[in-house]
Scaffold this active site. Structure first.
Site, PDB file in Angstrom:
ATOM      1  N   ASP A   1     -11.152   1.864  10.996  1.00  0.00           N
ATOM      2  CA  ASP A   1     -10.485   2.902  10.455  1.00  0.00           C
ATOM      3  C   ASP A   1     -11.304   3.239   8.996  1.00  0.00           C
ATOM      4  O   ASP A   1     -11.558   4.484   8.534  1.00  0.00           O
ATOM      5  CB  ASP A   1      -9.009   2.647  10.020  1.00  0.00           C
ATOM      6  CG  ASP A   1      -8.280   2.741  11.285  1.00  0.00           C
ATOM      7  OD1 ASP A   1      -8.570   3.554  12.144  1.00  0.00           O
ATOM      8  OD2 ASP A   1      -7.079   2.141  11.208  1.00  0.00           O
TER       9      ASP A   1
ATOM     10  N   LYS B   1      -0.586  -2.083  13.820  1.00  0.00           N
ATOM     11  CA  LYS B   1      -1.886  -2.590  13.563  1.00  0.00           C
ATOM     12  C   LYS B   1      -1.883  -3.907  13.066  1.00  0.00           C
ATOM     13  O   LYS B   1      -2.947  -4.622  13.245  1.00  0.00           O
ATOM     14  CB  LYS B   1      -2.616  -1.415  12.439  1.00  0.00           C
ATOM     15  CG  LYS B   1      -3.067  -0.280  13.283  1.00  0.00           C
ATOM     16  CD  LYS B   1      -3.966   0.516  12.304  1.00  0.00           C
ATOM     17  CE  LYS B   1      -3.686   1.819  12.938  1.00  0.00           C
ATOM     18  NZ  LYS B   1      -4.631   2.876  12.171  1.00  0.00           N
TER      19      LYS B   1
HETATM   20  P1  NDP Z   1       2.379   2.029   8.760  1.00  0.00           P
HETATM   21  O1  NDP Z   1       3.487   2.032   9.686  1.00  0.00           O
HETATM   22  O2  NDP Z   1       1.373   0.765   8.929  1.00  0.00           O
HETATM   23  O3  NDP Z   1       2.581   2.328   7.278  1.00  0.00           O
HETATM   24  C1  NDP Z   1       3.234   3.560   7.061  1.00  0.00           C
HETATM   25  C2  NDP Z   1       3.395   3.646   5.569  1.00  0.00           C
HETATM   26  O4  NDP Z   1       3.917   4.990   5.235  1.00  0.00           O
HETATM   27  C3  NDP Z   1       4.259   2.714   4.878  1.00  0.00           C
HETATM   28  O5  NDP Z   1       3.622   2.450   3.583  1.00  0.00           O
HETATM   29  C4  NDP Z   1       5.632   3.519   4.719  1.00  0.00           C
HETATM   30  O6  NDP Z   1       6.364   3.334   3.427  1.00  0.00           O
HETATM   31  C5  NDP Z   1       5.065   5.000   4.439  1.00  0.00           C
HETATM   32  N1  NDP Z   1       6.209   6.111   4.803  1.00  0.00           N
HETATM   33  C6  NDP Z   1       6.614   6.155   6.247  1.00  0.00           C
HETATM   34  N2  NDP Z   1       7.291   7.113   5.989  1.00  0.00           N
HETATM   35  C7  NDP Z   1       7.511   7.636   4.969  1.00  0.00           C
HETATM   36  C8  NDP Z   1       8.074   8.635   4.185  1.00  0.00           C
HETATM   37  N3  NDP Z   1       8.996   9.370   4.908  1.00  0.00           N
HETATM   38  N4  NDP Z   1       7.890   8.910   2.632  1.00  0.00           N
HETATM   39  C9  NDP Z   1       7.122   8.239   2.208  1.00  0.00           C
HETATM   40  N5  NDP Z   1       6.508   6.978   2.658  1.00  0.00           N
HETATM   41  C10 NDP Z   1       6.489   6.777   3.942  1.00  0.00           C
HETATM   42  O7  NDP Z   1       1.414   3.144   9.395  1.00  0.00           O
HETATM   43  P2  NDP Z   1      -0.356   3.312   9.453  1.00  0.00           P
HETATM   44  O8  NDP Z   1      -1.004   3.036   8.149  1.00  0.00           O
HETATM   45  O9  NDP Z   1      -0.708   2.648  10.698  1.00  0.00           O
HETATM   46  O10 NDP Z   1      -0.567   4.650   9.807  1.00  0.00           O
HETATM   47  C11 NDP Z   1      -0.131   5.730   8.640  1.00  0.00           C
HETATM   48  C12 NDP Z   1      -0.517   7.076   9.233  1.00  0.00           C
HETATM   49  O11 NDP Z   1      -2.001   7.243   9.149  1.00  0.00           O
HETATM   50  C13 NDP Z   1      -0.120   7.541  10.464  1.00  0.00           C
HETATM   51  O12 NDP Z   1       0.328   8.944  10.304  1.00  0.00           O
HETATM   52  C14 NDP Z   1      -1.147   7.542  11.578  1.00  0.00           C
HETATM   53  O13 NDP Z   1      -1.392   8.590  12.460  1.00  0.00           O
HETATM   54  C15 NDP Z   1      -2.519   7.825  10.409  1.00  0.00           C
HETATM   55  N6  NDP Z   1      -3.699   7.364  10.954  1.00  0.00           N
HETATM   56  C16 NDP Z   1      -4.787   8.420  11.204  1.00  0.00           C
HETATM   57  C17 NDP Z   1      -6.069   7.843  11.566  1.00  0.00           C
HETATM   58  C18 NDP Z   1      -7.267   8.883  11.562  1.00  0.00           C
HETATM   59  O14 NDP Z   1      -8.239   8.477  12.289  1.00  0.00           O
HETATM   60  N7  NDP Z   1      -7.174  10.115  11.086  1.00  0.00           N
HETATM   61  C19 NDP Z   1      -6.303   6.488  11.594  1.00  0.00           C
HETATM   62  C20 NDP Z   1      -5.226   5.562  11.209  1.00  0.00           C
HETATM   63  C21 NDP Z   1      -4.184   6.063  10.914  1.00  0.00           C
HETATM   64  P3  NDP Z   1       7.466   1.838   3.654  1.00  0.00           P
HETATM   65  O15 NDP Z   1       6.366   0.675   3.062  1.00  0.00           O
HETATM   66  O16 NDP Z   1       8.185   1.869   2.343  1.00  0.00           O
HETATM   67  O17 NDP Z   1       8.114   1.879   4.643  1.00  0.00           O
END
Ligand code: NDP
Length: 263
Positions: free
Chosen positions: A99, A63
């Site tokens: 979103d 994104k």
């Molecule tokens: P990003 O990749 O931008 O961010 C992911 C975040 O999750 C980061 O802060 C990362 O931490 C953290 N993270 C990843 N794995 C772990 C873990 N195992 N333990 C703890 N923290 C973790 O993702 P998005 O923001 O684009 O999307 C996030 C989620 O939201 C996805 O699952 C997506 O499917 C869902 N989503 C759902 C929507 C809906 O309409 N329902 C709309 C948009 C998103 P770090 O910074 O440390 O790497």
């Protein structure tokens, strides 16, 4: 026939094709919506044009890259630097973010939300944090690593990593991490998650279509909780309105899109 897609990695879980195709089919709009696995986000723009797309949605982890791939950004996406919807206009890519409004739609039934703890600091967290601040809520952000927290600090959120977290009380705790999407992980160590769940009135997860370990723990504690389905519907209605360029009313789109949730 217009072609739309969702770009992501992973992307096989996405319900967006079902949702948008349901609208196109029921409202008789000549278009088709697919999913596109994209490993390298830097190829998004080129791939968009190669596929001759009219529009696209973008999911994890592209994104923020999508924001940079656009020629013009409109509305709320300008405030967050995160794009989940792209529409092609005269050879230019126009970026939007639907979103955050989708999430507000999802939590309409949660009353009197004044303070929120966001778990995670990715693209979705950014959009939600800015929207919550606009709604005069107090926002705290807890992320596993520090590198993404600066943005949130700058805009006025309290920010923490797992090691320096200070518990407060919240009206809502929302998981925006991808922990639990394709694994059985909690968004933070169990004791930490348990402590925040003991300090909130409501919980939500943006992941949809499954009971994540985070929501399972919230249920164990008898907390009201929501998965990401209504957010998905909310952001999808707004994106579809952009795809069909205002040809149909929100209510028509919603009714057609909801049919896909029965499939
Ligand atoms: P990003 O990749 O931008 O961010 C992911 C975040 O999750 C980061 O802060 C990362 O931490 C953290 N993270 C990843 N794995 C772990 C873990 N195992 N333990 C703890 N923290 C973790 O993702 P998005 O923001 O684009 O999307 C996030 C989620 O939201 C996805 O699952 C997506 O499917 C869902 N989503 C759902 C929507 C809906 O309409 N329902 C709309 C948009 C998103 P770090 O910074 O440390 O790497």
């Amino acid at each position: 026939m217009k072609l739309f897609t969702i770009f992501g990695n992973p992307v096989s879980h996405s319900r967006s094709p079902l949702m948008h195709n349901s609208v196109f089919k029921h409202l008789g709009y000549p278009a088709c919506y697919t999913r596109t696995y994209l490993e390298d986000g830097s190829t998004l723009r080129e791939t968009f044009f190669n596929l001759k797309l009219s529009g696209a949605n973008i999911t994890i982890p592209h994104k923020e890259v999508a924001f940079k791939a656009c020629d013009e950004i409109r509305g709320f996406a300008n405030k967050v630097g995160v794009v989940n919807t792209i529409v092609e206009e005269n050879g230019k890519l126009i970026g939007y973010n639907t979103d955050a409004d989708g999430f507000l739609y999802a939590i309409l039934e949660f009353e009197n939300i004044k303070s929120v703890l966001i778990l995670g600091a990715g693209g979705t967290a950014k959009a939600l944090a800015i929207k919550f601040l606009e709604e005069n809520m107090q926002v705290s952000v807890l992320n596993r690593s520090a590198k993404r927290l600066q943005f949130f600090k700058t805009v006025g959120c309290k920010t923490f990593t797992w090691s320096d977290f200070q518990l407060s009380s919240y009206d809502l705790v929302v998981n925006t991490t991808s922990a639990g999407l394709n694994d059985t992980k909690l968004p933070a160590p169990k004791e930490l998650v348990a402590s925040v769940l003991g300090a909130t009135r409501y919980t939500a997860d943006v992941i949809y279509g499954k009971l994540t370990p985070f929501l399972a723990l919230a249920k164990e504690k008898n907390l009201p909780c929501k998965d990401g389905s209504d957010m998905l519907l909310g952001q999808g209605i707004l994106a579809n309105e952009l795809f069909v360029r205002g040809k149909f009313k929100k209510q028509q789109i919603k009714a057609s899109m909801q049919k896909s949730f029965l499939l």
